[in-house]
Design an enzyme around this catalytic site. Structure first.
Site, PDB file in Angstrom:
ATOM      1  N   GLU A  10       0.889  -1.157   0.000  1.00 13.93           N
ATOM      2  CA  GLU A  10       0.000   0.000   0.000  1.00 13.93           C
ATOM      3  C   GLU A  10       0.919   1.196   0.000  1.00 13.93           C
ATOM      4  O   GLU A  10       1.632   1.424   0.974  1.00 13.93           O
ATOM      5  CB  GLU A  10      -0.759   0.021   1.328  1.00 13.93           C
ATOM      6  CG  GLU A  10      -2.223  -0.196   1.270  1.00 13.93           C
ATOM      7  CD  GLU A  10      -2.820   0.095   2.634  1.00 13.93           C
ATOM      8  OE1 GLU A  10      -3.388   1.176   2.778  1.00 13.93           O
ATOM      9  OE2 GLU A  10      -2.691  -0.742   3.543  1.00 13.93           O
TER      10      GLU A  10
ATOM     11  N   ASP B 268      -6.447   8.336   9.279  1.00 12.56           N
ATOM     12  CA  ASP B 268      -5.183   7.789   9.763  1.00 12.56           C
ATOM     13  C   ASP B 268      -4.831   8.324  11.138  1.00 12.56           C
ATOM     14  O   ASP B 268      -5.288   9.380  11.541  1.00 12.56           O
ATOM     15  CB  ASP B 268      -4.059   8.136   8.785  1.00 12.56           C
ATOM     16  CG  ASP B 268      -4.196   7.354   7.496  1.00 12.56           C
ATOM     17  OD1 ASP B 268      -4.205   6.117   7.569  1.00 12.56           O
ATOM     18  OD2 ASP B 268      -4.309   7.975   6.421  1.00 12.56           O
TER      19      ASP B 268
END
Lengths: 398, 259
Positions: B47, B58
């Site tokens: 990723e 995040d």
């Protein structure tokens, strides 16, 4: 008269091309729960009864619509001030936090979170949490905590936990990111009280509904004072845009009313130190909403600047993005200096010390000429207590 | 039919290990070197995170590495150059992970076209709404041979799970607990129930679990109930010496062996 309303503009979560809910899956259930329930809750008799009673007896509404005689003489027109500065906690912010805390209670939430920049929304949230006996966590940028000590003290005295946002630029934008993360981590028991008409759908619509009391009161007050239930002009400052949304709400469909948006250009639109999103913003996604925002050529969000902590947000509510882009609203960019001059002027002329945010709306009087027969309403969104340190400094009062 | 490095790897009968890498971190030009080293350690796919100023899905570690990368001068144009550099040496599947604002800013179709040209295989765009994907993005991703990954959480309803399973052209990113990346919560009965429910509802797509995996134990637990695991924050935190190669080797070894 007002058969077109803001609700014609708001469709499927969007105002024109602006709005929507650009959120990660981790927030989907929280937002969906709110979206499915908020209108039913707000429209219920029980909610309306409690909301109206608190606005009247706790907040101190209706706020006066004051004819500012000396200011009117100075500008040779008819100027009315909508006195949101007289609300409990000193600004319009509490109209929204009262509404949202009642929604949170109806949804059975026990823990309240909020973001704050200058601390006004934080104080308004901590206040209603104390009132309702709910746990309150306020996210605030580390830099803002240092420069807004009196509001931090108020929040703590009211029983809130103030958590410093230490990431990024350590200001409002980052406090918002931290609040969103908290919500992601506590999806079941936590309610997020957003302080402006920003964020994912349905927040912009919900917050605008709670602030609409400002223009609802204006209608009857104008009818009484001018024999007409609408003015020729309404002027309001816009950071995210909640006080402006409330002041415009009832008049958006009435083309006879010119809507004026005053945003903060800081040290000037081209200076690189500005918060003039309406003037230099481009289409993008910020905090879950598709709207105008200040970004660099790589799509990174730019940290805004304004002397007024309540206006330095890099985005703008989707309603206002639509009003500006469709030319329904007239956009004014007001610099730090212009706002300061207007703050001093109204203080001397009317004996009212305004918030720095509201001073940006007042400065429009120096940008536009109104005719002697016109009625101009300026939404005086907050009082200047919180800005005394800046005023002392700027006006050499020590 | 989408056919790329990622789809070809995902049909293999095995448990997958994927690592999240912040492009441009710790140094601007470390990206290709890190990916090459991970590929040599049998990591199945990468990723590759495009740093964003406001990464709301995040946690603090990825936000911090993103800030460092942005300050290093990382841009989407450089990102594509680094992808080309990786692609010139390796066929390891690369999944773009980034936020929608940057794609809008770059130009949506131009972005997808460039992804294909440079060698991106899959996409994770956490703040792209599903309806907007269906209306505008699905057709473009098919045109440019890119696989889409959606996230699911314990709060995702069965009805939504089925829809996501149908729309997914990459893998399903299973958020292990309701926590942002980098948190460390233990698995509980609730988690087991959640994983069972996913197992019964998701029939088509591979399920790769992420969020909170940081050592051998959490890694093994993740693999026991899913098709694979993604590790981000813990990996980025391990890049703490001057020798990236050693850091990477130590980290991957620690996952695979009991310490």
């Amino acid at each position: 008269m007002n058969n077109i309303t803001i609700q014609n503009l708001y469709k499927d979560g969007y105002y024109g091309q602006f709005g929507g809910a650009y959120i990660p899956e981790l927030l989907h259930s929280n937002i969906e729960e709110l979206k499915q329930n908020y209108l039913d809750i707000i429209d219920s008799d029980e909610f309306q009864k409690e909301f109206k009673s608190l606005l009247k007896d706790y907040v101190g509404r209706p706020t006066p619509l004051y004819f500012a005689k000396r200011l009117s003489q100075q500008y040779n027109t008819n100027i009315f001030l909508k006195r949101e500065d007289l609300n409990h906690t000193g600004a319009h912010k509490i109209n929204n936090t009262i509404g949202q805390i009642l929604v949170a209670k109806h949804l059975g939430k026990s823990r309240i979170i909020a973001e704050t920049g200058a601390g006004q929304h934080g104080v308004a949230t901590a206040t209603v949490c104390a009132l309702m006996n709910l746990e309150c966590i306020i996210y605030m940028g580390e830099i803002d905590i240092a420069r807004q000590a009196p509001n931090v003290a108020k929040m703590k005295m009211l029983g809130a936990t103030v958590v410093p946002a230490t990431s990024g630029s350590k200001t409002l934008k980052d406090a918002t990111n931290e609040a969103i993360r908290d919500w992601i981590n506590h999806p079941e028991n936590t309610y997020y009280i957003i302080g402006s008409v920003v964020g994912p759908d349905p927040y912009p619509d919900m917050v605008a509904r709670f602030q609409s009391i400002i223009s609802i009161e204006m209608e009857s007050q104008l009818l009484e004072k001018t024999n007409r239930n609408y003015p020729d002009h309404i002027i309001a400052c816009v950071g995210g845009g909640s006080n402006a949304a409330g002041a415009f709400y009832q008049f958006i469909g009435n083309e006879k009313v010119t809507l004026h948006v005053a945003e903060a250009s800081g040290k000037g639109i081209e200076s690189g130190e500005t918060a003039a999103t309406g003037a230099i913003g481009t289409l993008g996604v910020i905090h879950g909403s598709r709207t105008l925002l200040m970004q660099d050529e790589n799509g990174q969000i730019i940290e805004p600047y304004s002397i007024s902590a309540g206006l330095d947000y890099p985005g703008i509510g989707p309603l206002h993005a639509e009003l500006i882009c469709s030319k329904r609203a007239t956009l004014h960019s007001i610099s730090d200096d212009e706002a300061l001059i207007s703050a001093l002027n109204i203080t001397k002329k009317e004996g009212i010390i305004p918030a720095l945010e509201s001073s940006h709306a007042l400065a429009v009087l120096n940008k536009t000429t109104f005719s002697p027969s016109e009625n101009v309403v300026i939404n005086l969104s907050g009082r200047g207590d919180k800005d005394m340190a800046t005023y002392l400094n700027q006006f050499n009062l020590i | 039919m989408i056919d790329n490095n990622l789809t070809r790897v995902l049909v293999r009968d095995k448990k997958f290990l994927s690592i999240y890498v912040t492009a441009g971190y710790p140094k601007l030009n470390d990206t290709a070197h890190i990916v090459k080293q991970l590929a040599s350690k049998q990591v199945d796919f990468i990723e590759l995170g495009m740093p964003f100023s406001d990464p709301m899905a995040d946690g603090p570690v990825i936000q911090e590495t993103s800030s460092v990368a942005i300050n290093n001068g990382m841009t989407l144009s450089l990102y594509f150059e680094q992808v080309e550099e990786i692609r010139s040496k390796s066929s390891i599947p690369l999944v773009f992970m980034g936020y929608y604002n940057q794609i809008i800013c770059y130009g949506i179709e131009k972005f997808y076209q460039k992804c294909e040209e440079c060698g991106i295989d899959g996409l994770i765009i956490p703040d792209l709404p599903m309806t907007e994907y269906e209306n505008e993005h699905q057709i473009l991703q098919e045109k440019y041979n890119l696989s889409m990954t959606f996230l699911i959480t314990p709060q995702t309803s069965n009805e939504r799970l089925q829809k996501i399973d149908k729309l997914t052209t990459g893998f399903i990113y299973v958020v292990s607990s309701n926590s942002i990346t980098g948190s460390t919560k233990n698995s509980s009965n609730q988690t087991i129930d959640y994983l069972k429910r996913i197992g019964q509802t998701v029939t088509k797509s591979q399920k790769i679990v992420g969020f909170g995996i940081h050592d051998h134990e959490t890694f093994s637990n993740a693999l026991a109930h899913n098709d694979g695991a993604i590790i981000g924050s813990a990996f980025l935190k391990s890049l703490n010496s001057d020798n990236l190669e050693t850091d990477i080797n130590n980290f991957i070894n620690s996952l695979k062996q009991t310490s």
